[in-house]
Design a protein around this motif. Structure first.
Motif, PDB file in Angstrom:
ATOM      1  N   ASP A  46      28.472  55.611  36.028  1.00 22.71           N
ATOM      2  CA  ASP A  46      28.965  54.254  35.784  1.00 22.71           C
ATOM      3  C   ASP A  46      29.442  54.191  34.332  1.00 22.71           C
ATOM      4  O   ASP A  46      29.197  55.095  33.532  1.00 22.71           O
ATOM      5  CB  ASP A  46      27.874  53.223  36.035  1.00 22.71           C
ATOM      6  CG  ASP A  46      28.436  51.817  36.236  1.00 22.71           C
ATOM      7  OD1 ASP A  46      29.686  51.673  36.257  1.00 22.71           O
ATOM      8  OD2 ASP A  46      27.657  50.866  36.358  1.00 22.71           O
ATOM      9  N   THR A 103      31.257  47.985  30.984  1.00 22.00           N
ATOM     10  CA  THR A 103      32.458  47.164  30.855  1.00 22.00           C
ATOM     11  C   THR A 103      32.061  45.701  30.762  1.00 22.00           C
ATOM     12  O   THR A 103      30.950  45.335  31.141  1.00 22.00           O
ATOM     13  CB  THR A 103      33.389  47.328  32.079  1.00 22.00           C
ATOM     14  OG1 THR A 103      32.718  46.812  33.242  1.00 22.00           O
ATOM     15  CG2 THR A 103      33.781  48.778  32.295  1.00 22.00           C
ATOM     16  N   PRO A 104      32.955  44.845  30.279  1.00 23.72           N
ATOM     17  CA  PRO A 104      32.701  43.412  30.376  1.00 23.72           C
ATOM     18  C   PRO A 104      32.621  43.018  31.852  1.00 23.72           C
ATOM     19  O   PRO A 104      33.143  43.707  32.738  1.00 23.72           O
ATOM     20  CB  PRO A 104      33.932  42.779  29.716  1.00 23.72           C
ATOM     21  CG  PRO A 104      34.548  43.867  28.912  1.00 23.72           C
ATOM     22  CD  PRO A 104      34.240  45.143  29.615  1.00 23.72           C
ATOM     23  N   GLU A 105      31.990  41.895  32.131  1.00 23.43           N
ATOM     24  CA  GLU A 105      31.861  41.444  33.522  1.00 23.43           C
ATOM     25  C   GLU A 105      33.223  41.071  34.100  1.00 23.43           C
ATOM     26  O   GLU A 105      33.496  41.332  35.274  1.00 23.43           O
ATOM     27  CB  GLU A 105      30.921  40.246  33.600  1.00 23.43           C
ATOM     28  CG  GLU A 105      30.642  39.805  35.033  1.00 23.43           C
ATOM     29  CD  GLU A 105      29.570  38.739  35.120  1.00 23.43           C
ATOM     30  OE1 GLU A 105      29.486  38.065  36.166  1.00 23.43           O
ATOM     31  OE2 GLU A 105      28.811  38.568  34.136  1.00 23.43           O
ATOM     32  N   ARG A 106      34.082  40.477  33.274  1.00 24.64           N
ATOM     33  CA  ARG A 106      35.414  40.076  33.736  1.00 24.64           C
ATOM     34  C   ARG A 106      36.470  40.620  32.769  1.00 24.64           C
ATOM     35  O   ARG A 106      36.396  40.381  31.565  1.00 24.64           O
ATOM     36  CB  ARG A 106      35.553  38.543  33.811  1.00 24.64           C
ATOM     37  CG  ARG A 106      34.613  37.871  34.793  1.00 24.64           C
ATOM     38  CD  ARG A 106      34.718  36.354  34.696  1.00 24.64           C
ATOM     39  NE  ARG A 106      36.004  35.866  35.194  1.00 24.64           N
ATOM     40  CZ  ARG A 106      36.870  35.151  34.469  1.00 24.64           C
ATOM     41  NH1 ARG A 106      36.594  34.833  33.214  1.00 24.64           N
ATOM     42  NH2 ARG A 106      38.005  34.741  35.002  1.00 24.64           N
ATOM     43  N   TYR A 107      37.432  41.347  33.302  1.00 23.64           N
ATOM     44  CA  TYR A 107      38.509  41.826  32.433  1.00 23.64           C
ATOM     45  C   TYR A 107      39.769  42.114  33.246  1.00 23.64           C
ATOM     46  O   TYR A 107      39.724  42.515  34.401  1.00 23.64           O
ATOM     47  CB  TYR A 107      38.086  43.078  31.658  1.00 23.64           C
ATOM     48  CG  TYR A 107      37.743  44.291  32.485  1.00 23.64           C
ATOM     49  CD1 TYR A 107      38.715  45.259  32.803  1.00 23.64           C
ATOM     50  CD2 TYR A 107      36.441  44.502  32.944  1.00 23.64           C
ATOM     51  CE1 TYR A 107      38.393  46.383  33.542  1.00 23.64           C
ATOM     52  CE2 TYR A 107      36.108  45.622  33.682  1.00 23.64           C
ATOM     53  CZ  TYR A 107      37.098  46.558  33.979  1.00 23.64           C
ATOM     54  OH  TYR A 107      36.781  47.672  34.724  1.00 23.64           O
ATOM     55  N   ASP A 130      34.992  34.463  28.212  1.00 21.72           N
ATOM     56  CA  ASP A 130      34.263  35.555  28.855  1.00 21.72           C
ATOM     57  C   ASP A 130      35.215  36.579  29.487  1.00 21.72           C
ATOM     58  O   ASP A 130      34.773  37.622  29.974  1.00 21.72           O
ATOM     59  CB  ASP A 130      33.313  35.023  29.923  1.00 21.72           C
ATOM     60  CG  ASP A 130      34.050  34.383  31.099  1.00 21.72           C
ATOM     61  OD1 ASP A 130      35.091  33.721  30.862  1.00 21.72           O
ATOM     62  OD2 ASP A 130      33.605  34.553  32.252  1.00 21.72           O
ATOM     63  N   LYS A 162      36.063  48.085  38.738  1.00 22.55           N
ATOM     64  CA  LYS A 162      35.315  46.964  38.173  1.00 22.55           C
ATOM     65  C   LYS A 162      36.207  45.872  37.580  1.00 22.55           C
ATOM     66  O   LYS A 162      35.722  44.811  37.194  1.00 22.55           O
ATOM     67  CB  LYS A 162      34.354  47.482  37.105  1.00 22.55           C
ATOM     68  CG  LYS A 162      33.317  48.461  37.653  1.00 22.55           C
ATOM     69  CD  LYS A 162      32.482  49.107  36.561  1.00 22.55           C
ATOM     70  CE  LYS A 162      31.464  48.138  35.999  1.00 22.55           C
ATOM     71  NZ  LYS A 162      30.518  48.799  35.071  1.00 22.55           N
ATOM     72  N   THR A 221      38.804  42.781  37.094  1.00 24.83           N
ATOM     73  CA  THR A 221      39.120  41.532  37.790  1.00 24.83           C
ATOM     74  C   THR A 221      40.507  41.618  38.405  1.00 24.83           C
ATOM     75  O   THR A 221      40.750  41.127  39.514  1.00 24.83           O
ATOM     76  CB  THR A 221      39.054  40.350  36.814  1.00 24.83           C
ATOM     77  OG1 THR A 221      37.755  40.338  36.182  1.00 24.83           O
ATOM     78  CG2 THR A 221      39.288  39.028  37.536  1.00 24.83           C
TER      79      THR A 221
END
Length: 371
Positions: free
Chosen positions: A189, A192-196, A225, A270, A272
């Motif tokens: 893994d 990373t940021p949760e949302r990108y 975010d 991963k 968005t």
């Protein structure tokens, strides 16, 4: 059938779409089409060849600096290619780029050349020479080829528009992606940021990165975010970082090196959304990579993009900042739309398998040999 490929796309390239194309093509021709494949390459740091049994070149250190060292080993590889060509132990020669050093040694053996895009011809006057070959030089290489492979209908149309070539000499063979069947290590893994939003590859010239950045800056400022991750092509320049600060988004723009396929796969998986704002591409392999990783796609409505993605992506005018902003926001605000695009992406991917690329390329070789 025996096919010889040369060193050109592998000598100084660790990564890259053209090197990946030829590596996948050689592998699938050898193992799925029964073709005897040879690669005339002695020295390379290419990542795709590290664990390959098609050819294992010797790695080298950059003892003269990257530029001079790559040039040195490119000349050594070219001399080896010339020697392998003179042996004539093959039925067809497939050069991996446009340098025609081989014409002195090839004799009457036919060669096939792949034309990936017309970027230098379309943008060379604006961004200076992008590949070092003039139009007249390429015309001679294309004229002497037994057949030409264009990687999309769009590229074929560009060839017919720019060069003096008979349409019946050109075969359209789409690119593919090995990500269609690739499975990363389950234990691997990456943080990373949760949302990108994901941007992949070069950020200069016709890639349109500056316009894209200014278009999404308002979105990033409204959604603290959300981040922009830029993958590959080296660290940000001082000019780029200055622009990030001017736009007030410097804390939300990240860079990620691509050390291997596991890293690239996870970054797509991963994300968005994957956004491709380029003004022009000959094919656009990252579109297929995103499809394979279940990543929604938003991209330019120009060149080959609609041909490749069809209804599996959202489109924007890459020269219209407001339109880019609107389409990216539309995706971010609609979870149902994202799921729908992912589903359509998986479906569209079925038309672009490495096996299809190899089989259609073999058909081209057979036309040359009259089989």
């Amino acid at each position: 059938m025996k096919v010889l490929f040369d060193h050109q796309s592998f000598s100084g390239a660790k990564f890259g779409g053209v090197a990946r194309y030829f590596y996948d093509l050689m592998h699938n021709l050898k193992y799925h089409q029964g073709v005897q494949v040879s690669l005339s390459l002695l020295f390379s740091n290419n990542e795709y060849l590290k664990n390959a049994d098609v050819k294992k070149p010797m790695p080298f250190g950059y003892f003269l600096g990257p530029g001079l060292t790559n040039t040195l080993f490119s000349h050594i590889n070219r001399a080896n290619s010339a020697f392998q060509i003179t042996r004539h132990n093959y039925d067809i020669f497939h050069p991996t780029y446009f340098n025609d050093y081989f014409k002195t040694f090839l004799g009457k053996t036919p060669y096939v050349i792949t034309h990936h895009d017309a970027i230098p011809e379309k943008f060379g006057d604006k961004y200076a020479s992008l590949d070092g070959f003039t139009k007249d030089y390429k015309q001679r290489v294309l004229d002497n080829a037994a057949r030409i492979i264009a990687v999309s209908e769009n590229t074929k149309n560009d060839l017919l528009e720019i060069f003096n070539i008979a349409p019946e000499k050109i075969d359209v063979v789409h690119h593919s992606t090995h990500f269609a069947t690739y499975k990363p290590d389950d234990d691997f893994d990456i943080a990373t940021p949760e949302r990108y939003l994901l941007y992949v590859g070069n950020r200069d010239n016709y890639k349109n990165f500056d316009v894209f950045l200014r278009a999404i800056a308002p979105i990033l400022k409204k959604q603290p975010d959300l981040h922009l991750m830029c993958a590959g092509n080296g660290k940000f320049t001082d000019i780029e970082q200055k622009l990030f600060y001017e736009l007030g988004i410097h804390k939300q723009v990240l860079h990620q090196e691509i050390q291997n396929d596991d890293v690239l796969y996870r970054i797509y998986q991963k994300a968005t959304a994957f956004v491709y704002p380029s003004l022009y591409e000959g094919f656009g392999i990252p579109i297929l990579e995103a499809f394979a990783c279940g990543c929604p796609v938003v991209l330019s409505n120009t060149s080959c993009f609609p041909e490749v993605a069809q209804n599996a992506a959202l489109y924007f005018d890459p020269k219209n900042r407001e339109n880019i902003t609107h389409e990216v926001e539309r995706l971010l605000d609609n979870a149902e739309l994202k799921l729908e695009l992912v589903k359509k992406g998986y479906e569209r991917l079925k038309d672009f398998s490495p096996g299809n690329t190899a089989r259609k390329t073999l058909d081209t070789y057979k036309k040359v040999l009259g089989k």
